[in-house]
Motif scaffolding. Sequence first.
Motif, PDB file in Angstrom:
ATOM      1  N   SER A   1       0.852  -1.196   0.000  1.00 59.07           N
ATOM      2  CA  SER A   1       0.000   0.000   0.000  1.00 59.07           C
ATOM      3  C   SER A   1       0.883   1.240   0.000  1.00 59.07           C
TER       4      SER A   1
ATOM      5  N   VAL B   1      -3.116   4.856  -1.827  1.00 55.32           N
ATOM      6  CA  VAL B   1      -4.099   5.519  -0.967  1.00 55.32           C
ATOM      7  C   VAL B   1      -3.744   7.002  -0.896  1.00 55.32           C
TER       8      VAL B   1
ATOM      9  N   LYS C   1      -7.276   4.434  -4.173  1.00 57.83           N
ATOM     10  CA  LYS C   1      -8.271   4.610  -3.118  1.00 57.83           C
ATOM     11  C   LYS C   1      -8.117   6.019  -2.543  1.00 57.83           C
TER      12      LYS C   1
ATOM     13  N   GLY D   1      -4.741   7.494   6.330  1.00 54.41           N
ATOM     14  CA  GLY D   1      -4.291   6.721   5.185  1.00 54.41           C
ATOM     15  C   GLY D   1      -3.863   5.318   5.576  1.00 54.41           C
TER      16      GLY D   1
ATOM     17  N   ALA E   1      -5.488   1.639   4.454  1.00 54.10           N
ATOM     18  CA  ALA E   1      -4.671   0.721   3.660  1.00 54.10           C
ATOM     19  C   ALA E   1      -5.056  -0.724   3.961  1.00 54.10           C
TER      20      ALA E   1
END
Length: 366
Positions: free
Chosen positions: A40, A70, A95, A116, A120
Amino acid sequence: MLAILAFCLLVQLYYVLFVHLKLANATVEEVPFIGRKPVSVIVCARNEIKNLNEYLPSLMTQNYPDYEVVVVNDRSWDGTEEFLEQMEERYSNLKVVKILDNDKFLAGKKFAVTMGIKAAKHDWLVFTDADCTPASAQWLMDMQQPADENVEIVLGYSPYIKRPGLLNALIRFETFFTAVNYLSFALKGMPYMGVGRNMAYKKALFFKNKGFAAHMHIPSGDDDLFVNAHANRSNTEIRINMESHVWSEPNRTWGGYLKQKKRHFGAGKMYKAKHKFILSLQIIFQFLFYGFFVASMFLGREAQYIAGGIFLLSLIIKSFIYPKLLKRLNYGDLRWWFPILDILLFLFLMLNGFLAMFGKKKVNWK
């Protein structure tokens, strides 16, 4: 006075020959060919539509089999929200997390980073900024979770883009020495900081240590203070392969640069005592070296020759190490200017440290 000057040189040589030389001689590992585990990527953005438009595509097109990006939109009002909505339609692995204005709390970058991380879906987190772009599509391959499961933190490197002018040269030179220091000490088994433009760690490590709770009151430190608190000899590695560098936009004004350094100055006060000691020692003896060298010029002719010889010896030794490091860390164009930039940067940082003790204490991240 000459004896003190010579002693200051010996202290400086400890950092040059026993710390920084480790990085100069370190083997640069090849980038892995396969992605072992999902990743991520966390990016925090506040009114960054221009940078996101320019740099986000380079994050979305990495040569890695399984990863998400993200992006935390922290209360932007410049069109960032609409732009990210369009990008979500284009990229299935993007995202977006949106933070709304709330008068009940004072939000900041650490809160955005935390949101964030919570969003994730993978355990291995790679961090960068909205104004950054990876040097290659192999960036995530090199910043992925190492094969050794005991490694919880990976420290990368992020040079600044070259622009015209003295300010840009100073910014890049300061970034170079900061990187040489933290990467070299990490190799020596004493990691003390990382740079949020290019670093990675485990999500489990973040929550096990209650995130940024210990220093939430400090505006900066989402990167270096976290590493300072939780990195150690056995759980930290570095990455310096040129394909895994992350280029970043530098400040264009002296005021902006001073503001940035002021934030970092506040975070440094929260370092572990042993790290503050060894870093303070480095700065103090550099200051004393220059101070006693200048003072020696007011002594007799023989003393001036000896002081000049000590200063020349310092330059010769550094000339065998720092040009190589400048080239390795993507600043090869500065290698012939480093003696002059070293002095100018030292004077500038001394001034900045003095100014940081005055003025407003509140510093926002954006």
